[in-house]
Write a protein that holds these residues in place. Structure first.
Motif, PDB file in Angstrom:
ATOM      1  N   UNK A 244      -4.777  45.755 -50.195  1.00 31.80           N
ATOM      2  CA  UNK A 244      -6.029  46.401 -49.772  1.00 31.80           C
ATOM      3  C   UNK A 244      -6.599  45.720 -48.531  1.00 31.80           C
ATOM      4  N   UNK A 245      -6.562  44.395 -48.494  1.00 33.90           N
ATOM      5  CA  UNK A 245      -7.064  43.670 -47.318  1.00 33.90           C
ATOM      6  C   UNK A 245      -6.208  44.008 -46.105  1.00 33.90           C
ATOM      7  N   UNK A 246      -4.908  44.059 -46.289  1.00 37.07           N
ATOM      8  CA  UNK A 246      -4.029  44.423 -45.178  1.00 37.07           C
ATOM      9  C   UNK A 246      -4.350  45.827 -44.686  1.00 37.07           C
ATOM     10  N   UNK A 247      -4.539  46.757 -45.609  1.00 38.20           N
ATOM     11  CA  UNK A 247      -4.891  48.131 -45.223  1.00 38.20           C
ATOM     12  C   UNK A 247      -6.216  48.160 -44.474  1.00 38.20           C
ATOM     13  N   UNK A 248      -7.177  47.364 -44.937  1.00 39.23           N
ATOM     14  CA  UNK A 248      -8.475  47.312 -44.256  1.00 39.23           C
ATOM     15  C   UNK A 248      -8.313  46.767 -42.840  1.00 39.23           C
TER      16      UNK A 248
ATOM     17  N   UNK B  98      -8.906  48.673 -39.220  1.00 38.25           N
ATOM     18  CA  UNK B  98      -9.704  48.127 -38.114  1.00 38.25           C
ATOM     19  C   UNK B  98      -8.952  48.293 -36.794  1.00 38.25           C
ATOM     20  N   UNK B  99      -7.650  47.974 -36.795  1.00 42.85           N
ATOM     21  CA  UNK B  99      -6.839  48.123 -35.594  1.00 42.85           C
ATOM     22  C   UNK B  99      -6.768  49.584 -35.162  1.00 42.85           C
ATOM     23  N   UNK B 100      -6.588  50.485 -36.121  1.00 45.24           N
ATOM     24  CA  UNK B 100      -6.514  51.919 -35.814  1.00 45.24           C
ATOM     25  C   UNK B 100      -7.822  52.414 -35.220  1.00 45.24           C
ATOM     26  N   UNK B 101      -8.944  51.988 -35.830  1.00 43.20           N
ATOM     27  CA  UNK B 101     -10.269  52.384 -35.332  1.00 43.20           C
ATOM     28  C   UNK B 101     -10.439  51.949 -33.885  1.00 43.20           C
ATOM     29  N   UNK B 102     -10.090  50.705 -33.583  1.00 41.20           N
ATOM     30  CA  UNK B 102     -10.249  50.184 -32.230  1.00 41.20           C
ATOM     31  C   UNK B 102      -9.328  50.914 -31.242  1.00 41.20           C
ATOM     32  N   UNK B 103      -8.112  51.219 -31.673  1.00 35.69           N
ATOM     33  CA  UNK B 103      -7.170  51.924 -30.797  1.00 35.69           C
ATOM     34  C   UNK B 103      -7.625  53.347 -30.512  1.00 35.69           C
TER      35      UNK B 103
ATOM     36  N   UNK C 289       5.691  39.952 -23.256  1.00 33.49           N
ATOM     37  CA  UNK C 289       7.122  39.669 -23.414  1.00 33.49           C
ATOM     38  C   UNK C 289       7.703  40.612 -24.460  1.00 33.49           C
ATOM     39  N   UNK C 290       8.974  40.916 -24.366  1.00 29.37           N
ATOM     40  CA  UNK C 290       9.596  41.823 -25.344  1.00 29.37           C
ATOM     41  C   UNK C 290       9.556  41.285 -26.774  1.00 29.37           C
ATOM     42  N   UNK C 291       9.468  39.980 -26.925  1.00 27.31           N
ATOM     43  CA  UNK C 291       9.466  39.384 -28.262  1.00 27.31           C
ATOM     44  C   UNK C 291       8.051  39.194 -28.828  1.00 27.31           C
ATOM     45  N   UNK C 292       7.046  39.580 -28.052  1.00 24.35           N
ATOM     46  CA  UNK C 292       5.670  39.421 -28.525  1.00 24.35           C
ATOM     47  C   UNK C 292       5.427  40.295 -29.746  1.00 24.35           C
ATOM     48  N   UNK C 293       4.720  39.768 -30.741  1.00 19.10           N
ATOM     49  CA  UNK C 293       4.415  40.587 -31.919  1.00 19.10           C
ATOM     50  C   UNK C 293       3.357  41.637 -31.580  1.00 19.10           C
ATOM     51  N   UNK C 294       3.349  42.695 -32.352  1.00 19.83           N
ATOM     52  CA  UNK C 294       2.289  43.684 -32.204  1.00 19.83           C
ATOM     53  C   UNK C 294       1.066  43.208 -32.983  1.00 19.83           C
ATOM     54  N   UNK C 295      -0.056  43.838 -32.745  1.00 22.87           N
ATOM     55  CA  UNK C 295      -1.270  43.516 -33.497  1.00 22.87           C
ATOM     56  C   UNK C 295      -1.026  43.741 -34.988  1.00 22.87           C
ATOM     57  N   UNK C 296      -0.338  44.815 -35.322  1.00 21.99           N
ATOM     58  CA  UNK C 296      -0.055  45.131 -36.723  1.00 21.99           C
ATOM     59  C   UNK C 296       0.810  44.055 -37.370  1.00 21.99           C
ATOM     60  N   UNK C 297       1.821  43.578 -36.644  1.00 21.49           N
ATOM     61  CA  UNK C 297       2.683  42.523 -37.178  1.00 21.49           C
ATOM     62  C   UNK C 297       1.893  41.241 -37.417  1.00 21.49           C
ATOM     63  N   UNK C 298       0.975  40.928 -36.523  1.00 23.94           N
ATOM     64  CA  UNK C 298       0.158  39.728 -36.702  1.00 23.94           C
ATOM     65  C   UNK C 298      -0.712  39.833 -37.954  1.00 23.94           C
TER      66      UNK C 298
END
Length: 189
Positions: free
Chosen positions: A82-86, A90-95, A170-179
């Protein structure tokens, strides 16, 4: 009185559209009135100044965010999920509304704005309640206030870096979602 609320609502809607188009600098009370189809003085009957109108727009954005956080936290899954979904909501709202994100979290100066303050508390409380429930059910470890702040700060920082293009340098940079997913995994113990 219903017509007054309708006019005020339309002014807020137009101001939010202007923020989306060009950020806070694109908003003037005169332009808001013109786009809403009312006299150039009408916005002044509803808002003391541009800052007041922008604070109300920001408050609306935060109420939307709080509703999304509460919906994510109401999912039928364990607390960490649930925390991950929340956090992901947040990321989706900002995007979806990057200019509103920047407005909400920009500098507001020393004078408080009651509606904006209440909306900010509601959004923060929604995330905190979700984190506290996950800690209580044992799916996350830590102190609720600190864990909630970590989740919020990582999500916020990741969004800000992603919006500015710095996260994907960089190509190896994580996405916001991955973080976000990695942080929740680490907090799960």
């Amino acid at each position: 009185m219903p017509e007054e609320r309708g006019t005020r609502g339309r002014l807020i809607e137009v101001a939010a559209e202007l923020v989306d188009e060009g950020g806070p600098a694109a908003v003037t009370l005169r332009e808001v009135g013109a786009r809403a189809g009312v006299s150039h003085n009408t916005p002044y009957r509803h808002f003391t100044d541009k800052r007041d109108l922008l604070a109300v727009v920001a408050a609306g954005a935060l109420r939307d965010l709080a509703a999304r956080l509460r919906a994510a936290c109401a999912a039928r899954c364990d607390g960490a999920e649930r925390v991950q979904r929340a956090a992901l909501s947040y990321l989706e709202w900002a995007a979806e509304h990057p200019a509103r994100f920047k407005l909400v979290f920009g500098a507001w100066g020393p004078e408080p704005h009651d509606e904006l303050g209440a909306a900010a508390c509601a959004a923060t409380d929604a995330m905190h309640a979700c984190v506290a429930a996950a800690i209580e059910d044992g799916s996350l470890v830590g102190e609720p206030e600190r864990v909630s702040a970590m989740v919020w700060a990582l999500g916020h920082g990741a969004v800000d870096l992603a919006l500015s293009g710095h996260l994907a340098k960089r190509p190896t940079s994580p996405t916001a979602e991955e973080l976000v997913r990695e942080l929740i995994d680490r907090l799960s113990g």
